[in-house]
Write a protein that holds these residues in place. Structure first.
Motif, PDB file in Angstrom:
ATOM      1  N   ALA A  72      12.622   6.656   8.394  1.00 20.03           N
ATOM      2  CA  ALA A  72      13.462   5.477   8.159  1.00 20.03           C
ATOM      3  C   ALA A  72      12.691   4.190   8.458  1.00 20.03           C
ATOM      4  CB  ALA A  72      14.726   5.558   9.007  1.00 20.03           C
ATOM      5  N   TRP A  73      11.910   4.207   9.547  1.00 21.70           N
ATOM      6  CA  TRP A  73      11.119   3.030   9.910  1.00 21.70           C
ATOM      7  C   TRP A  73      10.067   2.726   8.846  1.00 21.70           C
ATOM      8  CZ3 TRP A  73       5.803   2.953  10.992  1.00 21.70           C
ATOM      9  CH2 TRP A  73       5.306   1.716  11.447  1.00 21.70           C
ATOM     10  N   SER A  74       9.397   3.763   8.343  1.00 23.99           N
ATOM     11  CA  SER A  74       8.347   3.542   7.338  1.00 23.99           C
ATOM     12  C   SER A  74       8.938   2.995   6.040  1.00 23.99           C
ATOM     13  CB  SER A  74       7.589   4.847   7.070  1.00 23.99           C
ATOM     14  OG  SER A  74       8.414   5.811   6.452  1.00 23.99           O
ATOM     15  N   LEU A 113       9.789  -1.833   2.571  1.00 21.74           N
ATOM     16  CA  LEU A 113      10.715  -2.688   1.835  1.00 21.74           C
ATOM     17  C   LEU A 113      10.691  -4.112   2.376  1.00 21.74           C
ATOM     18  CD1 LEU A 113      13.756  -0.262   1.423  1.00 21.74           C
ATOM     19  CD2 LEU A 113      12.153  -0.986  -0.353  1.00 21.74           C
ATOM     20  N   ALA A 114      10.593  -4.255   3.694  1.00 20.11           N
ATOM     21  CA  ALA A 114      10.565  -5.587   4.298  1.00 20.11           C
ATOM     22  C   ALA A 114       9.326  -6.373   3.893  1.00 20.11           C
ATOM     23  CB  ALA A 114      10.624  -5.469   5.821  1.00 20.11           C
ATOM     24  N   SER A 115       8.244  -5.666   3.615  1.00 22.01           N
ATOM     25  CA  SER A 115       7.006  -6.329   3.204  1.00 22.01           C
ATOM     26  C   SER A 115       6.970  -6.605   1.706  1.00 22.01           C
ATOM     27  CB  SER A 115       5.800  -5.466   3.596  1.00 22.01           C
ATOM     28  OG  SER A 115       5.794  -4.249   2.861  1.00 22.01           O
ATOM     29  N   GLY A 116       8.047  -6.218   1.011  1.00 24.68           N
ATOM     30  CA  GLY A 116       8.113  -6.467  -0.426  1.00 24.68           C
ATOM     31  C   GLY A 116       7.469  -5.401  -1.278  1.00 24.68           C
ATOM     32  N   GLU A 117       7.055  -4.301  -0.664  1.00 27.00           N
ATOM     33  CA  GLU A 117       6.426  -3.218  -1.407  1.00 27.00           C
ATOM     34  C   GLU A 117       7.471  -2.179  -1.823  1.00 27.00           C
ATOM     35  OE1 GLU A 117       2.465  -1.858   0.185  1.00 27.00           O
ATOM     36  OE2 GLU A 117       3.234  -2.891   1.964  1.00 27.00           O
ATOM     37  N   PRO A 118       7.341  -1.612  -3.021  1.00 29.32           N
ATOM     38  CA  PRO A 118       8.279  -0.568  -3.450  1.00 29.32           C
ATOM     39  C   PRO A 118       7.981   0.753  -2.743  1.00 29.32           C
ATOM     40  CG  PRO A 118       6.588  -0.867  -5.120  1.00 29.32           C
ATOM     41  CD  PRO A 118       6.369  -1.947  -4.084  1.00 29.32           C
ATOM     42  N   LEU A 119       8.979   1.607  -2.652  1.00 27.22           N
ATOM     43  CA  LEU A 119       8.807   2.910  -2.039  1.00 27.22           C
ATOM     44  C   LEU A 119       8.058   3.856  -2.965  1.00 27.22           C
ATOM     45  CD1 LEU A 119      12.362   3.395  -0.488  1.00 27.22           C
ATOM     46  CD2 LEU A 119      10.274   2.658   0.674  1.00 27.22           C
ATOM     47  N   VAL A 120       7.166   4.646  -2.401  1.00 25.78           N
ATOM     48  CA  VAL A 120       6.377   5.599  -3.184  1.00 25.78           C
ATOM     49  C   VAL A 120       7.197   6.877  -3.391  1.00 25.78           C
ATOM     50  CG1 VAL A 120       4.276   6.996  -3.246  1.00 25.78           C
ATOM     51  CG2 VAL A 120       4.224   4.683  -2.271  1.00 25.78           C
ATOM     52  N   GLN A 121       7.244   7.355  -4.611  1.00 25.46           N
ATOM     53  CA  GLN A 121       8.008   8.552  -4.926  1.00 25.46           C
ATOM     54  C   GLN A 121       7.456   9.769  -4.182  1.00 25.46           C
ATOM     55  OE1 GLN A 121       8.391   9.201  -9.150  1.00 25.46           O
ATOM     56  NE2 GLN A 121       8.940   7.073  -9.569  1.00 25.46           N
ATOM     57  N   GLY A 122       8.333  10.451  -3.457  1.00 23.75           N
ATOM     58  CA  GLY A 122       7.955  11.674  -2.767  1.00 23.75           C
ATOM     59  C   GLY A 122       7.405  11.487  -1.368  1.00 23.75           C
ATOM     60  N   ARG A 123       7.202  10.246  -0.949  1.00 19.86           N
ATOM     61  CA  ARG A 123       6.608  10.038   0.388  1.00 19.86           C
ATOM     62  C   ARG A 123       7.574  10.455   1.492  1.00 19.86           C
ATOM     63  NH1 ARG A 123       3.098   4.862   1.704  1.00 19.86           N
ATOM     64  NH2 ARG A 123       1.592   6.251   0.715  1.00 19.86           N
ATOM     65  N   SER A 124       8.822  10.081   1.365  1.00 17.98           N
ATOM     66  CA  SER A 124       9.800  10.455   2.397  1.00 17.98           C
ATOM     67  C   SER A 124       9.971  11.968   2.449  1.00 17.98           C
ATOM     68  CB  SER A 124      11.145   9.775   2.126  1.00 17.98           C
ATOM     69  OG  SER A 124      11.028   8.366   2.240  1.00 17.98           O
TER      70      SER A 124
END
Length: 262
Positions: free
Chosen positions: A178-180, A185-196
């Motif tokens: 959740a933190w990552s 997101l807070a830095s304006g970067e999109p989430l990478v698919q499959g990372r979570s």
């Protein structure tokens, strides 16, 4: 411990089953709140969640029966017991992945998005489920003289509440994921698919591997002459899969839209 909470007529309401229900409800609530972040409709997740809990429990039960076949081959009447006294989580994970794959194909839902949505809820639900193990008096750790040692019914001496150790590690893994996500997101970067998803496999594998060191010798089975249990072998493999996926999917670099539709 408290394996039975109360009775409805002649039917006992078992603490383990009730805690599983609580874990399921918390998990689906969290998944629905996370859905839009990965471009999924939260209303669609109810059907998937129900399938996952049903087949997850079924897979856990089947895996336990296979693992303890020497016993069940001599007590076949216990195979279809509704008490579900024995469950193996890895069986639930495997069958749950199969069910999710089929559901995603039929509903044309991106598999990685569905897995990422359930990454944190899965670990939180697992942590809650271990509390059910504690109340049920199963999956306890080895003997200890530490002040927080727990006395289990019909088990001499105090034992490590290994169930709670595993709960804390699962919660730590959920918090890390959740933190990552929030930091990215807070830095304006999109989430990478499959990372979570990858971090979920890694966190669960590591937590289960460590957990077995406390549990080993009381209720776990060693793998032949190896110094690790069967569960540790599976957990280690799962952690390696998670690490490999993290590297591969990270290099591929496919991301979700920054403003994902609900």
């Amino acid at each position: 411990m408290c394996p039975e909470l109360f009775h409805i007529g002649n039917f006992p309401v078992r603490s383990f089953g009730l805690v599983l229900v609580v874990g399921f409800l918390v998990g689906i609530w969290m998944a629905r709140r996370r859905a839009s972040r990965f471009g999924l409709n939260p209303e669609k997740l109810w059907d998937l969640a129900i399938l996952l809990i049903v087949f997850g429990v079924l897979g856990s039960r089947l895996a336990f029966i296979v693992q303890e076949w020497d016993h069940f081959s001599r007590h076949t009447n216990e195979i279809f017991s509704l008490r579900f006294d024995g469950l193996t989580s890895f069986g639930g994970i495997i069958l749950g992945l199969v069910v999710m794959t089929i559901w995603c194909r039929r509903t044309k839902t991106p598999f990685l998005a569905a897995m990422d949505v359930f990454a944190v809820p899965f670990l939180v639900a697992s942590a809650i489920g271990r509390v059910g193990c504690l109340l049920n008096g199963c999956c306890y750790g080895g003997p200890t003289d530490l002040p927080w040692g727990v006395h289990f019914v019909d088990v001499p001496g105090a034992h490590h509440p290994a169930q709670l150790y595993d709960s804390l590690m699962c919660l730590a893994g959920a918090g890390l994921i959740a933190w990552s996500e929030r930091r990215r997101l807070a830095s304006g970067e999109p989430l990478v698919q499959g990372r979570s998803m990858s971090l979920m496999f890694l966190a669960y594998g590591v937590s289960r591997f460590i957990y077995e060191f406390w549990r080993a010798g009381s209720s776990s089975t060693y793998w032949g002459s190896l110094p690790i249990t069967q569960a540790q072998a599976m957990a280690g493999l799962l952690a390696l899969v998670g690490l490999a996926l993290y590297v591969v999917l990270g290099r591929r670099g496919r991301t979700y839209p920054r403003e994902a539709p609900a």
